[in-house]
Structure formats: C-alpha cells, structure tokens
Design a protein around this motif. Structure first.
Motif, mmCIF file in Angstrom:
data_model
loop_
_atom_site.group_PDB
_atom_site.id
_atom_site.type_symbol
_atom_site.label_atom_id
_atom_site.label_comp_id
_atom_site.label_asym_id
_atom_site.label_seq_id
_atom_site.Cartn_x
_atom_site.Cartn_y
_atom_site.Cartn_z
ATOM 1 N N SER A 1 38.397 73.704 86.611
ATOM 2 C CA SER A 1 39.319 73.938 87.027
ATOM 3 C C SER A 1 40.159 72.269 87.627
ATOM 4 O O SER A 1 39.578 71.735 88.526
ATOM 5 C CB SER A 1 40.148 74.513 87.277
ATOM 6 N N PHE A 2 41.038 71.965 87.678
ATOM 7 C CA PHE A 2 41.930 71.125 88.748
ATOM 8 C C PHE A 2 42.144 71.611 90.303
ATOM 9 O O PHE A 2 43.368 71.119 90.995
ATOM 10 C CB PHE A 2 42.403 69.396 88.008
ATOM 11 N N TYR A 3 41.550 72.444 90.619
ATOM 12 C CA TYR A 3 42.045 73.488 91.487
ATOM 13 C C TYR A 3 42.212 72.803 93.175
ATOM 14 O O TYR A 3 43.373 73.138 93.835
ATOM 15 C CB TYR A 3 41.994 74.934 91.567
ATOM 16 N N ASP A 4 41.668 72.009 92.896
ATOM 17 C CA ASP A 4 41.805 71.020 94.359
ATOM 18 C C ASP A 4 42.156 71.799 95.374
ATOM 19 O O ASP A 4 43.476 71.491 95.837
ATOM 20 C CB ASP A 4 42.762 69.566 93.629
ATOM 21 N N SER A 5 41.553 71.813 96.324
ATOM 22 C CA SER A 5 41.641 72.901 97.461
ATOM 23 C C SER A 5 40.657 73.162 98.582
ATOM 24 O O SER A 5 39.063 72.881 97.978
ATOM 25 C CB SER A 5 42.206 74.425 96.974
ATOM 26 N N LEU A 6 40.768 73.475 99.683
ATOM 27 C CA LEU A 6 39.870 73.430 100.719
ATOM 28 C C LEU A 6 39.755 75.165 101.104
ATOM 29 O O LEU A 6 39.157 75.021 102.196
ATOM 30 C CB LEU A 6 40.762 72.626 102.203
#
Length: 449
Positions: A118-123
C-alpha cells in the motif's frame, strides 16, 4: 462464489469507496503530537503479549490470527480476510511484530498470489491497511480504503492477496529496509497459516506504487539474502513512482507547493526508525511542523506549508542537511542504489511532469521528476540493475504525467505485465535503451562554515 457474484462484489467495493470518500472526516483524527506510537492502538491483536521472547521465533512465524469481513470505509463486504500478527525485523535489525492481511480470491486455488504494498504513507500505525480492512475509518486511512479499487480486479483474476502493513507497528515512514523485511516476513507468515490457503509452492508477484514501490523494491533487493526461499517463489516486481535516493528527493521537493510536506515526514520517520534525534538541528518553525505531523499522514502534510524549505526548518548552522552526521548516515542506509540487485524480472514506471503538481526544481545532478520522485534516480537504478546482470528490467518514463497522474496509467500496465509473468512468458527488457540517470553514490558529510 461465481464470477457474477465477484462482479457484484467488485461493484460493491467501488460503491463503498465512493461513499467513503464523500463521508471521510474533514479533520485529522491523529492524536496530539508527542503521543507514544508503539502499542498506541486499543486493539490488542496488534500487540505481541506471548510468554516467549519475540527473538525466540523465526522471522515470519505467526503469533496471532483472526478472520473477519473485508471492510471498505467501515462498510463490511461478503469477502473474508485473514489477519496475522507475525515476527519480523525492524530497521535496526531487532525482532519486532507486524500485521498482514490475506484475502483469498473466490477463483483462487492457492497457486498464485500478489503481495500488494500500500501507499498509505503515514506516521501513525492506525492508518495501515490492516486497520482499514478491519473496519477502522480515519482521514489518514482514506488511501488504504480507496486502494480497494485496485485490489478488486486482482481478486477477480483469481489472485489471492497478501497486504502487509509495510511501515510496521511504529509507522517507520521511509525506512525502506524495514518495509522490505516486513513484506518478506508477511509472505512467510501467509504461507505458514493454513487458513490462507497459501504455501511454499505459491507463486507470488510484487505490486506497489509510491510508498508501495519503496516496499516492493526493497523486498526484491533483500529477498535473495534475507529470505531466499521467498525469492524462489517470486515471479517479478511491478512498481511505479519510486523513491531511490532520499537525500536527492529532499532537495527536489525543497520549496515545492505541495510535496515539500514529505521533508518533515522524512525527518520524523528516519529519526524514529533508526533511533536518532534530529530535533536539536531544527529551528522553532521546524520543531512546530514536526510536532504537528508526529502522528500525521501524507494527507496532513501535502500542501499545508507551500514554499517551505529545509532552511526554514533548520537552524542557520544546519542549512545544509549533510552537515548533520546522523542524517547522512541514515539516508545512506535507505539509498536503494547501495542495495543489492534483485534477481527477478522488474517493471518500473516513472512520471516526469512534476510541474503539474507544483514542483519546479531542477537541482544540479538531480534534475526533474514527477513532483516528489526523481526520474534521474529511477533511471539510474534501472540501468544499474541491467549492468549488474538482471536483463529482465522493463523501464517506462511518462514525460507528461506527474506522480498522482501516472498512477492510473501505470497500474493496468503493471497488472498486465504481472499477468504475463504468471503465464510464464519471457519478460521484456529495456536494458541498453534506458537514458542516463544520476549518481547514486552515498552522501558525504559537509562542514558548514
């Protein structure tokens, strides 16, 4: 479940995505900055609480498992998903626990699967795909929910799906090697849980865009040494919009209108994953932005500080990030140009019209890109793979498409390419025809006068 039922299910997923986007929260649901990340979730499934030390398990061993309905924006579908908590390895080589989700195709027989990164890109770990699939809804989880539109066609083709939380349970954004070990051990775990229907003979394709491409490429690069038995199962990797040399990307997006938000996200992610503290080098503004994004997602970061530069975030004496030794050490660890060459075929797509998304920089030695990813870096990596003996690399550059715009063009081409690998057709090659790229040599420390 017959094909007509699958078509109805696919339509239901698309409808749920549309409804979910319309109803998505208008403000971030992330906790206040400074909140503890590890173990923050209220769901005990995500925490290893066994009596044996985690280190006593093999990478990929299953620690917990559960079966639930696949959700899209909180709406349950008839599709079942198996979720696994498994042992893996973090960016610093320590034992850790992570979660993956396996979705069985109604037409699958366990012989072929796609590991979708996935490209959910989160901290925030709360934004991972496993949470979205389990029914959680958050602003940061919009991407993981919307990706169901990509997954439905794969299921309809008979591919079982393995969907890891690539960033791990600390949300170590941009820590490429950890993305890779999380993904490889996810595949191991899926093959060790009878409920998934997958096994050591299952052929597996890797598929990911943007943040998912980071995981896909690192998985391909690490597989021969870290998980050779998984490497033998892999038929190929398909990726687009790839991060190669992060130090170049930070210069490329410096001062951009939207994508400069990845600068503070990278500062947080790199600091978190490698246990370093970059806050002493930040200005008052830099500290404020980092605090604001400490548990934010890419949705919180893009376009929120148009024109902001690294110099705005750093103290004057650290206007050159390479004057920070720990920064240089960390970015060199996550430079794909310094990693091993994959032994499996690869399809790589890359946009190069970043001006469409407000990135106008052309730094010397770096050049242009799709708004966030540097095209010259991706070309250089593809050429490097060819030169190192992998002649099954297909590279495409999309001169009129930006990062977001390239994805819908790349995705069906990547799926078709993977279909051919599963069918046993000879992989096409661009080797010998890929234009020159940038140097991918490690960054060197500089001394600021």
């Amino acid at each position: 479940m017959n094909r007509r039922t699958t078509a109805v299910l696919s339509a239901a997923i698309v409808t749920a995505v549309g409804a979910g986007v319309a109803a998505a929260p208008s403000a971030s649901a992330a906790p206040a900055a400074g909140a503890r990340v590890a173990g923050a979730t209220a769901d005990p499934f995500y925490r290893y609480d066994g009596g044996k030390p985690l280190a006593s398990y093999r990478p990929g061993d299953v620690l917990k498992k559960r079966t639930l309905n696949y959700h899209v924006f909180g709406i349950p579908t008839p599709l079942k998903a198996v979720q696994l908590l498994y042992r893996t390895t973090d960016a610093q080589g320590r034992p850790s626990a992570n979660v993956t989700t396996v979705v069985r195709s109604p037409h699958g027989d366990g012989s072929k699967a796609v590991s979708y990164q996935s490209f959910y890109d989160s901290l925030s770990p709360e934004d991972g795909p496993s949470r979205a699939i389990a029914g959680d809804v958050s602003l940061g989880g919009v991407i993981a929910n919307a990706e169901s539109v990509i997954l439905a066609p794969l299921l309809a083709k008979g591919y079982d799906l393995v969907i890891p939380d690539t960033e791990g349970q600390n949300a170590d954004f941009a820590a490429g090697p950890e993305y890779g070990t999380n993904t490889l051990d996810s595949i191991r775990a899926a093959g060790r849980a009878p409920e998934t229907g997958l096994h050591a003979g299952t052929r597996i394709g890797l598929f990911g865009y943007s943040g998912g491409a980071i995981a896909t490429n690192w998985t391909s690069a690490l597989a021969p040494a870290y998980a050779p038995e998984v490497n033998r199962q892999l038929v190929g990797f398909a990726e687009g919009g790839l991060l190669v040399a992060p130090a170049h990307n930070l210069k490329y997006v410096d001062g951009a209108l939207a994508w400069n938000g990845v600068i503070p996200m990278a500062v947080i992610g790199v600091s978190r994953s490698y246990g370093i503290d970059l806050t002493p080098y930040l200005s008052a503004k830099g500290l404020a932005v980092v605090k604001e994004l400490e548990r934010g997602s890419i949705v919180d970061a893009l376009g929120h500080h148009p024109g902001m530069t690294w110099k705005d975030m750093a103290k004057p004496e650290y206007k050159d990030p390479n004057s920070i030794p720990s920064f240089v050490e960390a970015v060199n660890k996550i430079n794909l140009g310094q990693a091993a060459t994959p032994t499996i075929p690869g399809f790589i797509g890359q946009g190069n019209a970043g001006w469409l998304e407000g990135t106008f920089n052309t730094p010397p030695g770096i050049g242009t890109g799709d708004g966030v990813m540097v095209a010259g870096d991706v070309r250089a990596l593809a050429r490097q793979y060819c030169a190192n003996g992998n002649g099954s690399i297909k590279y495409e550059q999309y001169g009129l498409l930006s990062h977001v715009g390239a994805m819908p063009y790349w995705a069906p081409r990547a799926m078709a390419w993977l279909d051919d690998r599963f069918a046993g057709r000879t992989a096409p090659t661009s080797c010998g025809r890929i234009p020159a790229g940038n140097s991918l040599e490690p960054q060197k420390p500089t001394v600021t006068p």
